[in-house]
Motif scaffolding. Sequence first.
Motif, PDB file in Angstrom:
ATOM      1  N   GLN A 112     -10.782   0.030  -6.195  1.00 30.10           N
ATOM      2  CA  GLN A 112     -10.997   1.152  -7.105  1.00 30.10           C
ATOM      3  C   GLN A 112      -9.922   1.187  -8.190  1.00 30.10           C
ATOM      4  O   GLN A 112     -10.227   1.313  -9.375  1.00 30.10           O
ATOM      5  N   HIS A 113      -8.671   1.038  -7.817  1.00 24.40           N
ATOM      6  CA  HIS A 113      -7.597   1.096  -8.808  1.00 24.40           C
ATOM      7  C   HIS A 113      -7.576  -0.139  -9.700  1.00 24.40           C
ATOM      8  O   HIS A 113      -7.207  -0.049 -10.869  1.00 24.40           O
ATOM      9  N   THR A 114      -7.974  -1.268  -9.180  1.00 23.35           N
ATOM     10  CA  THR A 114      -8.091  -2.462 -10.019  1.00 23.35           C
ATOM     11  C   THR A 114      -9.144  -2.223 -11.090  1.00 23.35           C
ATOM     12  O   THR A 114      -8.932  -2.497 -12.280  1.00 23.35           O
ATOM     13  N   CYS A 115     -10.279  -1.690 -10.694  1.00 20.31           N
ATOM     14  CA  CYS A 115     -11.361  -1.369 -11.621  1.00 20.31           C
ATOM     15  C   CYS A 115     -10.921  -0.314 -12.633  1.00 20.31           C
ATOM     16  O   CYS A 115     -11.192  -0.429 -13.838  1.00 20.31           O
ATOM     17  N   LEU A 126      -3.091   1.959 -24.110  1.00 18.89           N
ATOM     18  CA  LEU A 126      -2.593   2.199 -22.757  1.00 18.89           C
ATOM     19  C   LEU A 126      -2.547   0.911 -21.930  1.00 18.89           C
ATOM     20  O   LEU A 126      -2.589   0.949 -20.706  1.00 18.89           O
ATOM     21  N   TRP A 127      -2.401  -0.217 -22.596  1.00 21.43           N
ATOM     22  CA  TRP A 127      -2.405  -1.502 -21.903  1.00 21.43           C
ATOM     23  C   TRP A 127      -1.274  -1.612 -20.882  1.00 21.43           C
ATOM     24  O   TRP A 127      -1.462  -2.149 -19.800  1.00 21.43           O
ATOM     25  N   MET A 175       0.468  -1.576 -15.164  1.00 23.72           N
ATOM     26  CA  MET A 175       1.239  -0.965 -14.075  1.00 23.72           C
ATOM     27  C   MET A 175       0.323  -0.467 -12.961  1.00 23.72           C
ATOM     28  O   MET A 175       0.703  -0.464 -11.796  1.00 23.72           O
ATOM     29  N   GLU A 176      -0.869  -0.032 -13.326  1.00 17.90           N
ATOM     30  CA  GLU A 176      -1.832   0.403 -12.320  1.00 17.90           C
ATOM     31  C   GLU A 176      -2.554  -0.784 -11.693  1.00 17.90           C
ATOM     32  O   GLU A 176      -2.750  -0.835 -10.479  1.00 17.90           O
ATOM     33  N   GLY A 177      -2.945  -1.728 -12.531  1.00 15.80           N
ATOM     34  CA  GLY A 177      -3.833  -2.794 -12.084  1.00 15.80           C
ATOM     35  C   GLY A 177      -3.188  -3.938 -11.335  1.00 15.80           C
ATOM     36  O   GLY A 177      -3.770  -4.454 -10.373  1.00 15.80           O
ATOM     37  N   ALA A 181       0.832  -1.208   0.000  1.00 18.81           N
ATOM     38  CA  ALA A 181       0.000   0.000   0.000  1.00 18.81           C
ATOM     39  C   ALA A 181       0.865   1.256   0.000  1.00 18.81           C
ATOM     40  O   ALA A 181       0.588   2.209  -0.749  1.00 18.81           O
ATOM     41  N   ILE A 182       1.911   1.273   0.796  1.00 22.96           N
ATOM     42  CA  ILE A 182       2.808   2.436   0.838  1.00 22.96           C
ATOM     43  C   ILE A 182       3.573   2.562  -0.477  1.00 22.96           C
ATOM     44  O   ILE A 182       3.745   3.672  -1.003  1.00 22.96           O
ATOM     45  N   PHE A 183       4.002   1.445  -1.047  1.00 26.65           N
ATOM     46  CA  PHE A 183       4.684   1.477  -2.341  1.00 26.65           C
ATOM     47  C   PHE A 183       3.775   2.084  -3.412  1.00 26.65           C
ATOM     48  O   PHE A 183       4.185   2.962  -4.174  1.00 26.65           O
ATOM     49  N   ILE A 184       2.527   1.617  -3.470  1.00 23.47           N
ATOM     50  CA  ILE A 184       1.576   2.148  -4.445  1.00 23.47           C
ATOM     51  C   ILE A 184       1.350   3.644  -4.201  1.00 23.47           C
ATOM     52  O   ILE A 184       1.291   4.436  -5.144  1.00 23.47           O
TER      53      ILE A 184
END
Length: 123
Positions: free
Chosen positions: A89-92, A104-105, A110-112, A9-12
């Motif tokens: 939320q960020h997975t979605c 933007l795959w 990188m986000e998901g 979580a802190i890394f993200i």
Amino acid sequence: MSTAAQVLAIFIAVVLVGVFVMEAILYRHPKLYPLFLTKREDLDAVRMWTVNMGWYNLSTAAALVIGVILAANGHESAGGALVTFTAAQHTCMAVVLVVSERRLWLNALMEGIPAAVLLILML
């Protein structure tokens, strides 16, 4: 909340602060054009989008940090709920990103991926 979840979580959150800087402050830099699929002539038109998304990412980073702090200070359910929601939320949003613009795959991965791993750790 596990130590692994807290660290992730802190890394993200740190990554999201970097994304905030790129989106809200440095979006006009030519090296970022490929990342955002922008061109110099489009910068004024996309300013509202990039600045808004930058602040969205900064507030998401804050939510992750606050969630970890809450969990580490005896408020496990509140902190866990905040981190779990943010990971979901960020997975979605990663799915929405790749569906709305397939080019933007890599950004979506990188986000998901980190968000999905965090979500799994939280569940």
